[in-house]
Write a protein that holds these residues in place. Structure first.
Motif: not given
Lengths: 243, 286
Positions: B96-102, B111-113, B193-200
């Motif tokens: 999530v971190y990498q895809s959001t940054v990129q 929005q679609l991350v 998924a939970l960890a990804g959401m928390t990161t976002g």
């Protein structure tokens, strides 16, 4: 009861046994002796289908072991049990579970019924107090007794022992001899014992075969063995190596 | 009297070398010279195929204690749960971190991350990464345990108890492997998924409702994810079991078997992932 007919086998390209023939009568205590690596264990492994001879035939109660399929071998192994040199108990199970395993798997008995019967076999050999112990915590002598109890559960007609007294102290070895000559012989079980222990062989054997360089060097009673003048046989029983 | 000649080595016996897994009375001795290179690989694959066939044939008819399967499933799943939850949480965070940054850099819209990440997690990331982790944890355990039995004659002892090693050892492990893989893929994917959401939410001020966007996930994705988890649940015990059953040579043999099992299972998972994805694309256009 057991017949080896011109059996030959090579392992890793090296001939181990050549044209070996002899037979073993029902109820007999038959010892196989010889130097290490001469093929003694191979002989008994062939009898239960763990190894196949290159040529020749092995018969158990008239049935050719070499021609048996999976089902035939399963049936044979119920009638002909084997105790390995290292006892080969399953470390993940207690002694009682080890002994109950053949009953559970073979007769499809529920766990508690299998364990009840297994306890009886442990008691017969005087090791019922080990039931809940783990095999890894036992000495080699006790492990062997538990392994014998496990083999007995299928009520075999023949028992094969691979170097049963190796690694045992002299008292445990004599205890084993008494077991072979006593309850097991009285039960009418044919016993084939592969051994290096000459004293044990003289104590228990009805007949003895000595293998040397892949061939039968001596076949006869233990009395005949003690009087045998053959240089190789005398060297073996007196522990004098050929130089 | 002419002695009967020794039956020729069957393909099955040749494949297994030291012993026939089928225990069908074929030759049990080591081959004089073990083949190497591609031939060895083909033989190993053949061995695994034979083992898979024999084990699946016995899955419903084996006379083993049903409790064995549940005990092993509990051991596999429970023993790997923390490892998988932690590892997958990190995978979720990183993804999530990498895809959001990129995406921020490239299009400036994140929005679609969440939607893309969840789709990827269900279709590929969850089953495949967890499959690899299972290969390391469960595959290594199965191979080491069975190899230790093989090198200490315990498999021969099983045969002499009139028990089929495949029925007693492999069938419960296959059943338990499937149960453990399915449950671990679900648990690990949820953790990811939970960890990804928390990161976002924490790092990019994303709203949870934006992240939990399931619009891109359809039934085919779920089917593909579950199919992959099921296939890996079969693959890991079979590959590890085949390697363990053919082990020989004392402690060194057990070590080799464990390494081979982890490598073999991981490789099989990567290849199967590609094949399943390709098949779904070709057959169903997914």
């Amino acid at each position: 009861m057991i017949e080896y007919d011109r059996v030959s086998i090579s392992l890793g390209g090296q001939p181990v046994l050549r044209d070996i023939s002899f037979s073993i009568e029902a109820g007999e205590i038959f010892c196989i002796i010889g130097k290490s690596g001469v093929g003694k264990s191979v002989m008994i492994k062939q009898l239960v289908g763990l190894l196949r001879p290159d040529s020749g035939a092995i018969r158990f109660e008239g049935q050719d072991v070499c021609g048996m399929d999976e089902r035939g071998l399963m049936a044979l192994r119920r009638e002909c049990g084997m105790v390995f040199q290292q006892a080969t108990l399953f470390d993940s199970m207690t002694c009682l579970e080890n002994v109950a395993l053949p009953l559970r798997v073979h007769y499809d008995l529920p766990e508690h019924r299998a364990q009840e019967r297994a306890m009886g076999y442990l008691a017969q050999l005087g090791v019922s107090h080990l039931a809940e112990r783990e095999p890894a915590a036992l000495g080699p002598g006790l492990r062997k007794l538990v392994a014998i109890a496990r083999t007995m559960t299928l009520q075999p007609k023949a028992l094969l022992f691979d170097e049963p007294t190796t690694g045992l102290d002299p008292l445990a070895a004599r205890k084993f001899d008494k077991l072979v000559k006593g309850p097991l012989a009285r039960a009418g079980i044919t016993q084939v014992v592969v051994s290096h222990d000459v004293r044990s062989v003289f104590d228990i054997a009805d007949r003895v075969v000595m293998l040397h360089e892949g061939e039968v060097r001596f076949l006869g009673t233990s009395g005949e063995l003690s009087e045998c003048e053959d240089r190789v046989v005398r060297g073996f029983i007196e522990g004098k190596p050929e130089l | 009297m002419t002695p009967p000649s020794r039956p020729k080595l069957s393909l099955r016996a040749s494949l297994f070398g030291r012993f026939s897994l089928a225990d069908t009375g074929h030759d049990l001795r080591p081959l004089p010279q073990q083949p190497k290179g591609p031939i060895s690989m083909v033989m190993r694959l053949g061995a695994m195929g034979v083992l898979l066939g024999r084990t699946t044939r016995l899955v419903f008819s084996a006379r083993t204690d049903k409790g064995d399967t549940l005990r092993l499933a509990h051991k596999f799943a429970n023993g790997s749960a923390v490892f998988i939850v932690v590892a997958m949480s990190f995978v979720g965070m990183i993804m999530v971190y990498q895809s959001t940054v990129q995406l921020n850099r490239a299009v400036g819209d994140t929005q679609l991350v969440g939607a893309a990440f969840l789709k990827l997690l269900v279709r590929v990331l969850g089953p495949t990464v967890i499959g690899m982790l299972i290969a390391c944890r469960i595959g290594a355990g199965i191979a080491a345990e069975i190899a230790a039995m093989a090198v200490t004659d315990q498999l021969d002892a099983l045969r002499l108890c009139a028990a089929d090693p495949i029925e007693v050892l492999m069938v419960p492990r296959l059943r338990a492997g499937i149960i453990a893989a399915l449950s671990l893929v679900i648990i690990g994917s949820c953790a990811s998924a939970l960890a990804g959401m928390t990161t976002g939410v924490v790092l990019f001020s994303m709203s949870p409702s934006t992240f939990w966007n399931f619009e891109l996930i359809d039934n085919a994705d779920l089917v593909q994810g579950i199919a992959k988890a099921f296939v890996y649940g079969v693959t890991v015990p079979i590959v590890a079991g085949a390697v363990g059953l053919s082990a020989r040579g004392g402690a060194a043999g057990v070590g080799r078997a464990t390494t081979d099992a982890v490598v073999g299972c991981s490789f099989a998972i990567v290849v199967l992932d590609s094949l399943i994805s390709l098949m779904s694309h070709v057959v169903a256009g997914l």
